[in-house]
Scaffold this motif. Structure first.
Motif, PDB file in Angstrom:
ATOM      1  N   THR A   1       0.789  -1.282   0.027  1.00 35.98           N
ATOM      2  CA  THR A   1       0.008   0.031  -0.041  1.00 35.98           C
ATOM      3  C   THR A   1       0.977   1.387   0.067  1.00 35.98           C
ATOM      4  O   THR A   1       0.274   2.311  -0.525  1.00 35.98           O
ATOM      5  N   THR A   2       2.060   1.215   0.387  1.00 34.21           N
ATOM      6  CA  THR A   2       2.885   2.656   0.684  1.00 34.21           C
ATOM      7  C   THR A   2       4.044   2.623  -0.062  1.00 34.21           C
ATOM      8  O   THR A   2       4.951   3.480  -0.005  1.00 34.21           O
ATOM      9  N   GLY A   3       4.366   1.889  -1.271  1.00 34.07           N
ATOM     10  CA  GLY A   3       5.408   1.742  -1.976  1.00 34.07           C
ATOM     11  C   GLY A   3       5.437   2.709  -3.056  1.00 34.07           C
ATOM     12  O   GLY A   3       4.585   3.444  -3.168  1.00 34.07           O
ATOM     13  N   PRO A   4       6.620   2.780  -3.735  1.00 32.26           N
ATOM     14  CA  PRO A   4       6.507   4.046  -4.848  1.00 32.26           C
ATOM     15  C   PRO A   4       5.691   3.627  -5.843  1.00 32.26           C
ATOM     16  O   PRO A   4       5.248   2.430  -6.156  1.00 32.26           O
ATOM     17  N   ALA A   5       4.998   4.542  -6.347  1.00 36.71           N
ATOM     18  CA  ALA A   5       4.053   4.724  -7.503  1.00 36.71           C
ATOM     19  C   ALA A   5       4.589   3.979  -8.689  1.00 36.71           C
ATOM     20  O   ALA A   5       5.455   3.940  -9.247  1.00 36.71           O
ATOM     21  N   ARG A   6       3.839   2.885  -9.060  1.00 40.15           N
ATOM     22  CA  ARG A   6       4.091   2.196 -10.572  1.00 40.15           C
ATOM     23  C   ARG A   6       2.960   2.372 -11.509  1.00 40.15           C
ATOM     24  O   ARG A   6       1.970   2.318 -11.122  1.00 40.15           O
ATOM     25  N   THR A   7       3.342   2.626 -12.584  1.00 39.35           N
ATOM     26  CA  THR A   7       2.451   2.981 -13.664  1.00 39.35           C
ATOM     27  C   THR A   7       2.028   1.708 -14.457  1.00 39.35           C
ATOM     28  O   THR A   7       2.702   0.850 -14.763  1.00 39.35           O
ATOM     29  N   THR A   8       0.729   1.629 -14.496  1.00 41.43           N
ATOM     30  CA  THR A   8       0.341   0.488 -15.382  1.00 41.43           C
ATOM     31  C   THR A   8      -0.746   0.856 -16.333  1.00 41.43           C
ATOM     32  O   THR A   8      -1.427   2.197 -15.966  1.00 41.43           O
ATOM     33  N   THR A   9      -1.240  -0.006 -17.380  1.00 37.70           N
ATOM     34  CA  THR A   9      -2.230   0.510 -18.403  1.00 37.70           C
ATOM     35  C   THR A   9      -3.432  -0.377 -18.352  1.00 37.70           C
ATOM     36  O   THR A   9      -3.124  -1.568 -18.145  1.00 37.70           O
ATOM     37  N   LEU A  10      -4.653   0.365 -18.218  1.00 35.56           N
ATOM     38  CA  LEU A  10      -5.863  -0.282 -18.173  1.00 35.56           C
ATOM     39  C   LEU A  10      -6.356  -0.261 -19.677  1.00 35.56           C
ATOM     40  O   LEU A  10      -6.128   0.534 -20.368  1.00 35.56           O
ATOM     41  N   SER A  11      -7.576  -1.177 -19.787  1.00 36.50           N
ATOM     42  CA  SER A  11      -8.168  -1.317 -21.067  1.00 36.50           C
ATOM     43  C   SER A  11      -9.128   0.250 -20.864  1.00 36.50           C
ATOM     44  O   SER A  11      -9.167   0.843 -19.933  1.00 36.50           O
ATOM     45  N   PRO A  12      -9.591   0.419 -22.065  1.00 32.07           N
ATOM     46  CA  PRO A  12     -10.416   1.620 -22.197  1.00 32.07           C
ATOM     47  C   PRO A  12     -11.623   1.864 -21.212  1.00 32.07           C
ATOM     48  O   PRO A  12     -12.060   2.930 -20.781  1.00 32.07           O
ATOM     49  N   THR A  13     -12.231   0.682 -20.742  1.00 33.73           N
ATOM     50  CA  THR A  13     -13.252   0.682 -19.980  1.00 33.73           C
ATOM     51  C   THR A  13     -12.529  -0.104 -18.746  1.00 33.73           C
ATOM     52  O   THR A  13     -12.272  -1.313 -18.631  1.00 33.73           O
ATOM     53  N   THR A  14     -12.814   0.185 -17.342  1.00 36.30           N
ATOM     54  CA  THR A  14     -12.593  -0.417 -16.200  1.00 36.30           C
ATOM     55  C   THR A  14     -13.711  -0.295 -15.331  1.00 36.30           C
ATOM     56  O   THR A  14     -14.035   0.596 -14.944  1.00 36.30           O
ATOM     57  N   PRO A  15     -14.188  -1.425 -14.701  1.00 33.05           N
ATOM     58  CA  PRO A  15     -13.963  -2.898 -14.740  1.00 33.05           C
ATOM     59  C   PRO A  15     -14.168  -3.497 -16.227  1.00 33.05           C
ATOM     60  O   PRO A  15     -14.857  -2.690 -17.059  1.00 33.05           O
ATOM     61  N   VAL A  16     -13.299  -4.363 -16.620  1.00 32.99           N
ATOM     62  CA  VAL A  16     -13.514  -5.058 -17.743  1.00 32.99           C
ATOM     63  C   VAL A  16     -14.998  -6.085 -17.921  1.00 32.99           C
ATOM     64  O   VAL A  16     -15.289  -6.348 -16.888  1.00 32.99           O
ATOM     65  N   THR A  17     -15.622  -6.011 -18.894  1.00 33.24           N
ATOM     66  CA  THR A  17     -16.787  -6.732 -19.266  1.00 33.24           C
ATOM     67  C   THR A  17     -16.819  -7.909 -20.200  1.00 33.24           C
ATOM     68  O   THR A  17     -16.169  -7.484 -21.249  1.00 33.24           O
ATOM     69  N   PHE A  18     -16.993  -8.910 -19.969  1.00 33.26           N
ATOM     70  CA  PHE A  18     -16.532 -10.146 -20.665  1.00 33.26           C
ATOM     71  C   PHE A  18     -18.093 -10.704 -20.622  1.00 33.26           C
ATOM     72  O   PHE A  18     -18.507 -11.282 -19.670  1.00 33.26           O
ATOM     73  N   CYS A  19     -18.585 -10.676 -21.823  1.00 35.56           N
ATOM     74  CA  CYS A  19     -20.135 -11.046 -22.060  1.00 35.56           C
ATOM     75  C   CYS A  19     -20.949 -10.801 -21.100  1.00 35.56           C
ATOM     76  O   CYS A  19     -21.787 -11.576 -20.528  1.00 35.56           O
ATOM     77  N   GLY A  20     -21.120  -9.762 -20.673  1.00 36.01           N
ATOM     78  CA  GLY A  20     -22.044  -8.993 -19.749  1.00 36.01           C
ATOM     79  C   GLY A  20     -21.581  -9.221 -18.277  1.00 36.01           C
ATOM     80  O   GLY A  20     -22.265  -8.898 -17.287  1.00 36.01           O
ATOM     81  N   VAL A  21     -20.339  -9.840 -18.064  1.00 35.98           N
ATOM     82  CA  VAL A  21     -20.051 -10.285 -16.579  1.00 35.98           C
ATOM     83  C   VAL A  21     -18.765  -9.254 -16.140  1.00 35.98           C
ATOM     84  O   VAL A  21     -17.814  -9.413 -17.046  1.00 35.98           O
ATOM     85  N   GLU A  22     -19.123  -8.462 -15.256  1.00 38.15           N
ATOM     86  CA  GLU A  22     -17.821  -7.326 -14.974  1.00 38.15           C
ATOM     87  C   GLU A  22     -16.897  -8.107 -14.029  1.00 38.15           C
ATOM     88  O   GLU A  22     -17.033  -8.768 -13.272  1.00 38.15           O
ATOM     89  N   TYR A  23     -15.504  -7.745 -14.337  1.00 37.69           N
ATOM     90  CA  TYR A  23     -14.473  -8.346 -13.232  1.00 37.69           C
ATOM     91  C   TYR A  23     -13.487  -7.232 -13.380  1.00 37.69           C
ATOM     92  O   TYR A  23     -13.476  -6.351 -14.303  1.00 37.69           O
ATOM     93  N   LEU A  24     -12.612  -7.286 -12.291  1.00 37.02           N
ATOM     94  CA  LEU A  24     -11.326  -6.562 -12.385  1.00 37.02           C
ATOM     95  C   LEU A  24     -10.299  -7.226 -12.881  1.00 37.02           C
ATOM     96  O   LEU A  24      -9.871  -8.313 -12.593  1.00 37.02           O
ATOM     97  N   SER A  25      -9.519  -6.839 -14.136  1.00 41.98           N
ATOM     98  CA  SER A  25      -8.404  -7.481 -14.714  1.00 41.98           C
ATOM     99  C   SER A  25      -7.175  -7.578 -13.792  1.00 41.98           C
ATOM    100  O   SER A  25      -7.125  -6.669 -13.060  1.00 41.98           O
ATOM    101  N   ARG A  26      -6.089  -8.327 -14.266  1.00 38.45           N
ATOM    102  CA  ARG A  26      -5.039  -8.331 -13.376  1.00 38.45           C
ATOM    103  C   ARG A  26      -4.434  -6.674 -13.196  1.00 38.45           C
ATOM    104  O   ARG A  26      -4.016  -6.436 -12.279  1.00 38.45           O
TER     105      ARG A  26
END
Length: 383
Positions: A164-189
């Motif tokens: 929780t308190t480590g240095p900031a790390r940048t990551t790339t998300l898909s255009p929409t978050t959370p991801v929706t797959f066939c109508g079911v929402e989930y948080l991608s890795r």
């Protein structure tokens, strides 16, 4: 009994999951939300007309300090410790930990409750849990700890974790978050902050993904604190503990579910947008039931369910995930089957939807949760 040689095509997979999602649309699982430790997204670059731009966010990098042998029994850090990962060879009962806090010094000794028995499948050998005794102990921001082992224990390993308190790390998300797959929402890795470099050791993927037809579904609890204020940080701690401390190369579960019903993508399975599977519909092998992983999908509820049931939202999401998997692969949620591990030939008669303790000597998924599995199977079958 499922046919271990069968496979589900990608078209069948997508069609079946879409049909299942439509069938349960009248009572959907809780919508996922971005992890609380994820910073506000940066301003995306302008996208071409008719497209959506990917977004970058910052997530605290995981800080860890590992030790082995005598050095692992007394550790001090310059960062606040959220969890201590501990493992040893020998008796499961009798270990203890004493946490050190900056303001108050050492606390009292507390017993270590060893958790889920996990690990990789090994070709040509019988099922065996490894490590023998393991636990992920909440540390509440401690700055150090002492460990005491049961008589006869050897090969102590420990890791102090800060997610929780480590240095900031940048990551790339898909255009929409959370991801929706066939109508079911989930948080991608990416959404919960998985650092994909941790799947590699010395530049080589530590546990390359392998895929097999799905035969069974297994329910776990993570044996971490209930009423978790930052479940995404806990998922990152589990990831670090499994991938690095236990040297599995990745998180051990296919999916995790928090108390708000948010579904987290677990074991990496490729970049085709189908969580937990390859493009042909085979399930990726994870590490949640040592010796019985291949063809066995593991879903873990965050928290400790020894003396309490999961929240209604968590249970609903669990039923949803299990229903999607069962219907997609043509499995009967109320069946009793004989699991056959395609890697080592080990067999096990088990309910198609089982608890971790049905496979190995463990308290998982907790006494209360385990007692509700018959009702859960009926719920899944009714979806």
């Amino acid at each position: 009994m499922p046919n271990p040689s069968s496979a589900v095509s990608r078209r069948t997979l997508v069609t079946a999951i879409g049909a299942t999602a439509a069938a349960i649309a009248t009572a959907p699982a809780a919508h996922a939300a971005a992890p609380s430790t994820t910073a506000a997204p940066s301003t995306p670059a302008p996208a071409a007309p008719g497209t959506q731009a990917a977004r970058t966010v910052t997530v605290p990098a995981t800080r860890a300090r590992s030790a082995a042998g005598r050095a692992a029994a007394g550790v001090r850090t310059d960062f606040p410790i959220q969890y201590v990962g501990v493992s040893w060879d020998g008796p499961r009962r009798g270990g203890a930990i004493r946490l050190h806090h900056e303001e108050t010094g050492p606390g009292s000794w507390q017993p270590i409750a060893t958790g889920c028995a996990g690990g990789p499948d090994v070709a040509g050998t019988a099922a065996k849990a490894a490590p023998v005794s393991a636990a992920l102990v909440p540390a509440g921001g401690a700055v150090g700890y002492d460990l005491r082992l049961p008589d006869g224990a050897t090969n102590l390993r420990s890791t102090a974790l800060d997610t929780t308190t480590g240095p900031a790390r940048t990551t790339t998300l898909s255009p929409t978050t959370p991801v929706t797959f066939c109508g079911v929402e989930y948080l991608s890795r990416a959404a919960w902050g998985a650092d994909e470099s941790k799947r590699f050791k010395n530049g080589v993927e530590n546990s390359p993904a392998k895929y097999y037809p799905l035969q069974t579904l297994t329910v776990h609890h993570t044996d971490t604190p209930n009423a978790d204020p930052d479940p995404a940080a806990t998922v990152r701690a589990i990831y670090e503990y499994h991938a690095i401390t236990n040297d599995w190369g990745d998180i051990g579960y296919h999916f995790l579910i928090d108390e708000a019903g948010r579904i987290y993508e677990g074991r990496w399975s490729g970049d085709d947008g189908i969580p937990g599977h390859d493009a042909n519909g085979n399930a990726v092998t994870a590490f949640h039931t040592a010796g019985f992983n291949s063809g066995n999908l593991g879903v873990a509820l965050l928290g400790t369910l020894v003396n309490q049931e999961p929240t209604a939202k968590a249970r609903r999401s669990l039923a949803l995930v299990l229903a999607l998997a069962a219907r997609t692969h043509g499995l009967d949620p109320q069946a009793h089957v004989t699991f056959v591990n395609p890697v080592n030939g080990v067999t096990k008669p088990v309910d198609l939807i089982s608890g971790h303790r049905d496979w190995l000597a463990t308290d998982c998924p907790g006494g209360i949760m385990y007692g509700t599995l018959p009702a859960l199977r009926a719920e899944v079958a009714a979806l």
